[in-house]
Design a protein around this motif. Structure first.
Motif, PDB file in Angstrom:
ATOM      1  N   GLY A 211       0.826  -1.195   0.000  1.00  0.00           N
ATOM      2  CA  GLY A 211       0.000   0.000   0.000  1.00  0.00           C
ATOM      3  C   GLY A 211       0.866   1.252   0.000  1.00  0.00           C
ATOM      4  N   VAL A 212       0.445   2.282  -0.745  1.00  0.00           N
ATOM      5  CA  VAL A 212       1.196   3.532  -0.840  1.00  0.00           C
ATOM      6  C   VAL A 212       0.247   4.712  -0.694  1.00  0.00           C
ATOM      7  N   VAL A 213       0.640   5.664   0.164  1.00  0.00           N
ATOM      8  CA  VAL A 213      -0.094   6.918   0.331  1.00  0.00           C
ATOM      9  C   VAL A 213       0.904   8.059   0.186  1.00  0.00           C
ATOM     10  N   VAL A 214       0.564   9.051  -0.638  1.00  0.00           N
ATOM     11  CA  VAL A 214       1.435  10.206  -0.844  1.00  0.00           C
ATOM     12  C   VAL A 214       0.676  11.463  -0.451  1.00  0.00           C
ATOM     13  N   ALA A 215       1.322  12.342   0.311  1.00  0.00           N
ATOM     14  CA  ALA A 215       0.715  13.604   0.738  1.00  0.00           C
ATOM     15  C   ALA A 215       1.652  14.755   0.408  1.00  0.00           C
ATOM     16  N   ASP A 216       1.085  15.960   0.209  1.00  0.00           N
ATOM     17  CA  ASP A 216       1.893  17.124  -0.134  1.00  0.00           C
ATOM     18  C   ASP A 216       2.373  17.854   1.123  1.00  0.00           C
ATOM     19  N   ALA A 217       2.904  19.054   0.924  1.00  0.00           N
ATOM     20  CA  ALA A 217       3.480  19.814   2.032  1.00  0.00           C
ATOM     21  C   ALA A 217       2.446  20.234   3.061  1.00  0.00           C
ATOM     22  N   GLU A 218       1.183  20.354   2.645  1.00  0.00           N
ATOM     23  CA  GLU A 218       0.121  20.756   3.561  1.00  0.00           C
ATOM     24  C   GLU A 218      -0.533  19.570   4.265  1.00  0.00           C
ATOM     25  N   GLY A 219      -0.053  18.351   4.008  1.00  0.00           N
ATOM     26  CA  GLY A 219      -0.648  17.179   4.633  1.00  0.00           C
ATOM     27  C   GLY A 219      -1.918  16.726   3.958  1.00  0.00           C
ATOM     28  N   THR A 220      -2.065  17.031   2.674  1.00  0.00           N
ATOM     29  CA  THR A 220      -3.223  16.606   1.901  1.00  0.00           C
ATOM     30  C   THR A 220      -2.830  15.438   1.009  1.00  0.00           C
ATOM     31  N   VAL A 221      -3.653  14.410   0.979  1.00  0.00           N
ATOM     32  CA  VAL A 221      -3.353  13.229   0.177  1.00  0.00           C
ATOM     33  C   VAL A 221      -3.424  13.584  -1.309  1.00  0.00           C
ATOM     34  N   THR A 222      -2.343  13.296  -2.034  1.00  0.00           N
ATOM     35  CA  THR A 222      -2.303  13.542  -3.475  1.00  0.00           C
ATOM     36  C   THR A 222      -2.389  12.265  -4.300  1.00  0.00           C
ATOM     37  N   ALA A 223      -2.112  11.123  -3.676  1.00  0.00           N
ATOM     38  CA  ALA A 223      -2.202   9.847  -4.380  1.00  0.00           C
ATOM     39  C   ALA A 223      -2.326   8.718  -3.366  1.00  0.00           C
ATOM     40  N   ILE A 224      -3.059   7.697  -3.751  1.00  0.00           N
ATOM     41  CA  ILE A 224      -3.194   6.496  -2.924  1.00  0.00           C
ATOM     42  C   ILE A 224      -3.523   5.341  -3.859  1.00  0.00           C
ATOM     43  N   ASN A 225      -2.890   4.199  -3.648  1.00  0.00           N
ATOM     44  CA  ASN A 225      -3.226   3.070  -4.513  1.00  0.00           C
ATOM     45  C   ASN A 225      -4.336   2.234  -3.890  1.00  0.00           C
ATOM     46  N   ALA A 226      -4.849   1.307  -4.699  1.00  0.00           N
ATOM     47  CA  ALA A 226      -5.999   0.514  -4.265  1.00  0.00           C
ATOM     48  C   ALA A 226      -5.659  -0.359  -3.064  1.00  0.00           C
ATOM     49  N   VAL A 227      -4.407  -0.829  -2.980  1.00  0.00           N
ATOM     50  CA  VAL A 227      -4.015  -1.681  -1.851  1.00  0.00           C
ATOM     51  C   VAL A 227      -4.129  -0.909  -0.542  1.00  0.00           C
ATOM     52  N   ALA A 228      -3.602   0.330  -0.521  1.00  0.00           N
ATOM     53  CA  ALA A 228      -3.666   1.137   0.698  1.00  0.00           C
ATOM     54  C   ALA A 228      -5.098   1.532   1.025  1.00  0.00           C
ATOM     55  N   ALA A 229      -5.872   1.898   0.009  1.00  0.00           N
ATOM     56  CA  ALA A 229      -7.263   2.286   0.250  1.00  0.00           C
ATOM     57  C   ALA A 229      -8.046   1.131   0.866  1.00  0.00           C
ATOM     58  N   GLY A 230      -7.768  -0.096   0.392  1.00  0.00           N
ATOM     59  CA  GLY A 230      -8.442  -1.255   0.961  1.00  0.00           C
ATOM     60  C   GLY A 230      -7.995  -1.542   2.381  1.00  0.00           C
ATOM     61  N   MET A 231      -6.691  -1.441   2.635  1.00  0.00           N
ATOM     62  CA  MET A 231      -6.183  -1.665   3.994  1.00  0.00           C
ATOM     63  C   MET A 231      -6.795  -0.681   4.988  1.00  0.00           C
ATOM     64  N   LEU A 232      -6.837   0.581   4.589  1.00  0.00           N
ATOM     65  CA  LEU A 232      -7.280   1.645   5.501  1.00  0.00           C
ATOM     66  C   LEU A 232      -8.795   1.819   5.516  1.00  0.00           C
ATOM     67  N   ASP A 233      -9.480   1.038   4.664  1.00  0.00           N
ATOM     68  CA  ASP A 233     -10.944   1.142   4.570  1.00  0.00           C
ATOM     69  C   ASP A 233     -11.347   2.598   4.319  1.00  0.00           C
ATOM     70  N   ALA A 234     -10.610   3.230   3.369  1.00  0.00           N
ATOM     71  CA  ALA A 234     -10.792   4.659   3.126  1.00  0.00           C
ATOM     72  C   ALA A 234     -11.774   4.961   2.012  1.00  0.00           C
ATOM     73  N   GLY A 235     -12.233   3.943   1.277  1.00  0.00           N
ATOM     74  CA  GLY A 235     -13.124   4.183   0.163  1.00  0.00           C
ATOM     75  C   GLY A 235     -12.377   4.161  -1.154  1.00  0.00           C
ATOM     76  N   PRO A 236     -13.034   4.441  -2.271  1.00  0.00           N
ATOM     77  CA  PRO A 236     -12.383   4.444  -3.584  1.00  0.00           C
ATOM     78  C   PRO A 236     -11.229   5.445  -3.617  1.00  0.00           C
ATOM     79  N   PRO A 237     -10.093   5.073  -4.207  1.00  0.00           N
ATOM     80  CA  PRO A 237      -8.937   5.979  -4.233  1.00  0.00           C
ATOM     81  C   PRO A 237      -9.255   7.369  -4.768  1.00  0.00           C
ATOM     82  N   ALA A 238     -10.103   7.473  -5.798  1.00  0.00           N
ATOM     83  CA  ALA A 238     -10.414   8.782  -6.374  1.00  0.00           C
ATOM     84  C   ALA A 238     -11.086   9.699  -5.366  1.00  0.00           C
TER      85      ALA A 238
END
Length: 344
Positions: free
Chosen positions: A14-41
């Motif tokens: 799983g991969v999560v990427v955030a910018d300088a302000e702490g906002t998520v800019t990218a997440i793959n499906a593996v991480a979204a599924g692990m974190l139960d965060a919903g669809p990556p988009a």
């Protein structure tokens, strides 16, 4: 700018990427599924602290504990740690802190989440190793200590025959301890790829006869040897050949029945190899177990030893460039064949 997520979905972790302000800019499906965060988009654009729903056993959040945007200005990474997902599953988490300027603010954070099953399996293997050591060492140590104490306490009252019997038994227990330690060292060397072989042209028939002689002294089970004439020498470490054949014969004596037979001859599949085949007349090895018997700590009955013998057999034979096969003996029983390359 938002990362294109398609290439991230190719990664096994799983991969999560955030910018300088702490906002998520990218997440793959593996991480979204692990974190139960919903669809990556739908996750992109949300706060990292909200998306990264990881806690430790005390309930502290990953972002609070590691403060990726704070701390020393030279920090470039967060080391791997174990954290809990919302469903309680353990994952291994590490992060990379990207700073465009050497001692400047964090411009982006890339977080990796990996299943903790691999580490849990490694921990189980280590626990099995400790349990095996404790169980296998206790019995011979108890024997050695008991006989030594008896000899010290009753030396003048014991006959020479009694003393000889006690010392012989203690010596056998000490040999068993020494062999177990050798097995454990071999397992460690096989696992780490540090096994050293002292290969030279070796008369495999002489080594097999030596094994027959040593095992016949310690068991009432007949051990028979049948060798073809004019066999070539093999390119092998003589001590390792003896170790392999000894393990196979002892395994056949322990788990089989009837006489144990060792056949030495050219391998039918490739005559440039010499095959050493050990057979017994027991119940044989079910086909579904034939791959498992060469794994560490596999034991087939209450009479089993450390569970390392056949694992070492496979490791040693493969290190020589040979092969090991298991099948049924015609008429019943197990047949284990090891093929060794002949010396040039």
């Amino acid at each position: 700018m938002t990362e294109h997520p398609d290439h991230l979905d190719l990664l096994p972790d799983g991969v999560v990427v955030a910018d300088a302000e702490g906002t998520v800019t990218a997440i793959n499906a593996v991480a979204a599924g692990m974190l139960d965060a919903g669809p990556p988009a739908q996750v992109v654009g949300r706060p990292l602290a909200e998306v990264l729903a990881l806690t430790d056993h005390d309930g502290q959040a990953w972002t609070d504990a590691n403060a990726p945007y704070d701390g020393l200005p030279t920090r470039k990474a967060v080391p791997e740690q174990a954290w809990l997902l919302p469903d309680g599953t353990e994952v291994l988490v590490t992060a990379r802190l990207h700073r465009p300027v050497r001692i400047g603010p964090v411009a982006s954070v890339a977080i990796s989440l990996r299943s903790g099953r691999g580490r849990a399996r490694l921990d189980r293997d280590r626990s099995d190793l400790v349990a095996t050591l404790a169980h296998e060492l206790r019995s011979p140590l108890t024997g050695v200590k008991g006989f030594v104490q008896a000899l010290l306490a009753r030396w003048d009252k014991l006959t020479d025959e009694q003393k000889k019997l006690m010392l012989t038994t203690a010596s056998a227990d000490a040999d068993r301890l020494s062999r177990l330690i050798t097995e454990l060292l071999d397992v460690a060397r096989i696992d780490t790829g540090r096994l050293q072989l002292h290969r030279r042209p070796t008369d495999v028939v002489k080594k097999v006869l030596r094994v027959q002689e040593s095992i016949s002294v310690a068991t009432s089970t007949p051990v028979e040897v049948d060798a073809e004439a004019d066999l070539p020498l093999i390119d092998a470490d003589p001590d390792k050949v003896i170790q392999v054949v000894t393990n196979l014969v002892e395994n056949a004596v322990r788990h089989g029945s009837g006489p144990v037979r060792i056949h030495v001859g050219r391998w039918a599949d490739d005559p440039s190899y010499v095959a050493v085949t050990v057979t017994d007349e027991g119940e044989g090895i079910p086909e579904e177990l034939r791959k498992r018997i060469f794994t560490k700590f596999w034991t087939g009955s209450a009479r089993s030893g450390s569970g390392l013998g056949l694992y070492i057999v496979r490791g040693l034979v493969k290190a020589h460039g040979g092969t090991v096969t298991v099948d049924d003996r015609p008429g019943g029983g197990a047949r284990v064949l090891t093929a060794w390359p002949q010396a040039e």
